[in-house]
Design an enzyme around this catalytic site. Structure first.
Site, PDB file in Angstrom:
ATOM      1  NE  ARG A 130      -4.336  -2.060  -7.516  1.00 49.46           N
ATOM      2  CZ  ARG A 130      -4.147  -3.190  -8.180  1.00 49.46           C
ATOM      3  NH1 ARG A 130      -3.006  -3.831  -8.074  1.00 49.46           N
ATOM      4  NH2 ARG A 130      -5.095  -3.676  -8.943  1.00 49.46           N
ATOM      5  CG  ASP A 144      12.481  -7.655  15.165  1.00 51.03           C
ATOM      6  OD1 ASP A 144      11.980  -7.348  14.063  1.00 51.03           O
ATOM      7  OD2 ASP A 144      11.956  -8.470  15.940  1.00 51.03           O
TER       8      ASP A 144
END
Lengths: 355, 355, 355, 355
Positions: free
Chosen positions: D168, D133
């Site tokens: 998509r 992170d």
């Protein structure tokens, strides 16, 4: 005699589709001096009578032809077209677009639709099999399968280190609703402890016993389970299956819940649904070669006026088979008596309760 | 009956050797409860009567078996042993080491030596073919080939962008002294403009004309030439070959000098000799599967007391052939009439002057 | 006010150049509504007054912008232009092409030439540093370096398995004529035993002693030597250097011959010259980010009318420095007292005789 | 003076942990002649007073040290230990195990627990930051972040081709409950159209308008949305959030449902939850270097008797900061005014409604 050949890609995309297009265009242009046009979005492009011009240098980037390295399809695809409602319009498109022949790249579902149209419309069709599931009958190789196995093996490798670091049972859900080739090949190549496929029924009891044995007998504190999305437990477990907490719950999640139950929550499980990344990636060398040979040979079949054929890889050779033979045949499933199942069992991999 | 099986890897290393070892050990341990010992450095280990214990968890890293992912061979290898000088000592080693059977993984050169020893010493031998050259007769696949093609295709991709950025002719020299499979497969899959292999004679004139045509007709300002290290020009060019400035000069460098000559230094050439990186890398999924199936089946052959056999991949199946048949046969070369040569020509790739 | 900005890439290509182009074009188009044109082949394109139109969707493949993933440069490059002979013509091109500003991406050699031209011609220049050598002064990062290290580490990994399988000393020759950053970073990251760079003199005696110690003390039978192409031995070895058998003989080959001498041919050496593959490959995430931020910020500098600046990465921030400051400064070399040299020594890596 | 140093890895695993272990062991062994022992499973190993011997050649595979290339941690890890219940036992373990110092590799959660124990027990602690992170305060780099970004970029590339082939909207859910660094870096590097992170509120209306604009203004028929698992919509959307069909429904699924609503099911969406593969993979060169430098420097801090420090990367240098300073500080979040947010906006990426 000059020809104008259409080419389309249909069904779920996979790596290698663009290699087919490239080879067909190059061979048609160079050897026969024919024109090739792309039909975008398969039946939808037919319906709308659209074409994309294709030439040997269509997407030139300083002379680099990106088609060889690109996943997906530059022509676009549809998974299913509402073809029945518009069949007449589509049938008329072949002539309206001035096509002399059509090359269709698809899995067996897509090829079936195109073949029906071709029969009704008297089109000159050559089919090329593609599917990461490798379940098209009468061919050992379909385009996309080799790349997909390599992608899954790479993912299993990544997950193995995480599983081993945390002593977890890592469940890797891969594609395969009816055919387990992808799970079986990638599971053996990736070093899985358990491979669950639609063709071989398993029991939660058998699975849990295997996991216990791994821990107790082999002192292996983690496990890798590769499960095909369509792998069903034996009927005795069907009621348990209903306990899966949501309707959308996939097969991997179901297995995780069953393992939690059978181990009294002693086994720490995680589910990883690989999903669409299995369709992606730069095509492998083998998929490039297969696709290139198929694309080239499709043009030769047109030159020989052999239509209603599907290209196929059999015994190390490119052959062609009548496309209706392929489509009448059930999809190619994993044979429980195959050498790969035997190999998996030899390595101590759980592949279901029957031996 | 308990058995003690020796396993050795011989000749140049390649990805997948460790997968064979892993599969043979697992299957022998689990299914037959047999012992497998490694013979380090092939004939040298035999001569020195050394063994390495092998078990399913020999190199355990938190339970991760690294054999599946590792290139090279944990047993070590030798490219050639001075075996004739010590043949008697080596022959006696088989019994001295208490071996009941021996699995040898090697290319045809290595397998020939081991087979001679086995015949003299009455050893119970099973051979497994490995070679990035893919030139072992009677088998469609040898371990290491698929990974090597993928490695070369990756290198060609890297070099293509550099070549295109600088409008260069990039010459990629790959392995292959007598067989051009590696160059041919990787060249087609990698999008080469020219592929030069030992089986198909080429002329500098033909090569240079092709490069001119690429520039002039196709407006392609760079070119990728994949050349096998053993690709020889036609006899008319032999004298020119002598002009290559150093004795150590490889085939790639020779081609570069000839192109400089024929283009009056107008073409900017670079040579990239891929060398040993072609033998390295994490094994591809296909090599892992082939190696695993071969390692498993070798143990089964021992259980069936079928010796002096080499495992082979034919028509999508694992079979075995008498090893002397393989070794009496010439190595498998590229057939000038094969579908891959035809495919290369269809794509406009120069593969020599004869068509 | 509308602007027309030129952009060119100069010097040896590397991964990330196209990311700069993409970011500059997008930002100029979207934020400022300015036009960006490419100058092909750097000074050569200027001389010939050629431009390539660039827009956000210039090389569209079904909407996929390939610029992010492509190595090399779609604008082409030259390593050196015969600029002095045509300086006047080139100077006039800036105005002739209607440019309001010029973004030049290059290493310090290329930027020096462009800067001289810009000064003479009163061009509005912003420079962006790129070089796999990472030796541009005043910036911690140059585009291409991170990808190149990863490429070399991957190659070292491949070669390590081969070296270990055959108990060899594998010598990996990497780029770096005056700066050893590439060899030092990749050698530490790749697990090398020896790293030889231009900045730190070594002796053959010291090198050979280290290899002996590896064998004898650490029982390590193979070794990986990463050598920068410009790594020179100490003066005492200069005469030996002359023994290198050909004038074209590279540094790796020289080292191999010296090791053969000092070990009485007991060490089996192989040389792998990585060459141009070091410049190739899909850009790493870090190179994409750096290139994107540089390309975007270059356009902002033009908006702020800050010219004759080079973008630079310092202390986690993008800053700009007067370009002549950079070019007056010597290239950034490896500091013998840096933490990376200390780290290498801590791990037992031989990096020369001085400590 | 001889020392016995413990080392442990805590919290979620990531690539590079083993590189820290390798560097610390090598430097301690070679330079100081100290012993290093591993504490398996962090606090759990402390509680159970277990150690793993570590030496420079601990997991030797023909002399290849696999620690450099392996993801995960050979020492094992726990995500949380029930440490409070057993604090006294754990506190006594340090002395019972005869440790002179302890190196702990962890994220800020894990380091906080270890630091509390160290303070209570008067342990000599050096901390090393790891987290994909990248949210540990006071350090620009934490181990694992660079590899994770590259992994995600690779996944985005694969998904982009599939998305483009089928027109998509592909939603890629990545890790990041409170910090969006991973989504932001990988989204820019991967060419995303939308990046949703916890630090920047977004509205479904704004998101849907952006998707419309992509289609209508830019004629781009597909879109890539990278969403951090903790990215929350603005409060006005909170009620809509409740409509998400299952409690287990992730952020990606929520976004998909909202897009289906706002587009009247005209946009075809797919969700790909990358999950645990983000923690896996061979460490990138940068993570190897950072980890190696951190591991080496941790040992040096012990030699200098500087304890209660965490290693940190600041301004291109390795420094150390009092560990309580780090832990008192809030985790490092994405600054809405940072150059990366500005860069994303410049490229036309939607990153929330505020500018």
């Amino acid at each position: 005699m000059h020809k104008r050949i259409g080419i389309l890609t249909s069904g779920g995309d996979c790596p290698g589709l663009n290699c087919v297009i490239r080879a067909a265009v190059s061979h048609a242009n160079l050897t026969y001096n024919w024109e090739v046009v792309g039909i975008p979005y398969a039946t939808q492009g037919l319906l709308e009578r659209q074409t994309v011009p294709l030439s040997m240098h269509g997407w030139d980037l300083r002379g680099i032809d990106p088609l060889l390295n690109m996943g997906g399809t530059v022509l676009g695809s549809v998974n299913k077209g509402d073809t029945l409602a518009h069949a007449d319009d589509i049938l008329a498109s072949y002539e309206a677009l001035g096509l002399d022949a059509l090359i269709a790249v698809g899995g067996d579902g897509s090829l079936k639709i195109i073949h029906q149209l071709a029969t009704l419309g008297n089109w000159k069709l050559v089919g090329i099999p593609k599917t990461i599931d490798n379940d098209v009958a009468f061919t050992e190789r379909s385009i996309g399968f080799d790349t997909a196995i390599n992608t899954i093996v790479d993912a299993i490798n990544r997950l193995t280190f995480t599983a081993a670091s945390h002593d977890r049972v890592m469940i890797v859900e891969v594609m395969g609703r009816t055919a387990g080739h992808l799970a079986l090949h990638s599971g053996i190549a990736g070093g899985a402890d358990v491979i669950l496929i639609p063709e071989l029924p398993y029991t939660i009891k058998g699975l849990c016993e295997h996991l216990s044995q791994l821990r107790e007998r082999w002192r292996r504190k983690f496990a890798i389970i590769v499960v095909a999305e369509g792998a069903s437990p034996c009927s005795e477990d069907v009621d348990n299956a209903a306990s899966c907490s949501t309707a959308k719950c996939g097969r991997g999640q179901y297995i995780a819940e069953q393992i939690a139950n059978c181990s009294n929550n002693q086994l720490d499980t995680r589910v990883s649904v690989l999903g669409h990344i299995q369709r992606g990636g730069i095509p492998s060398a083998l998929d490039r070669l297969t696709a290139t040979v198929f694309g080239k040979t499709a043009v030769d079949l047109i030159a020989q006026e052999k239509y209603d054929q599907m290209l196929s890889w059999q015994n190390g050779q490119v052959v062609h088979v009548p496309i209706h033979n392929v489509l009448d045949q059930s999809p190619s499933l994993v044979d429980p008596h195959s050498y790969l199942i035997a190999t998996a069992q030899s390595l101590g991999i759980y592949v279901g309760d029957r031996k």
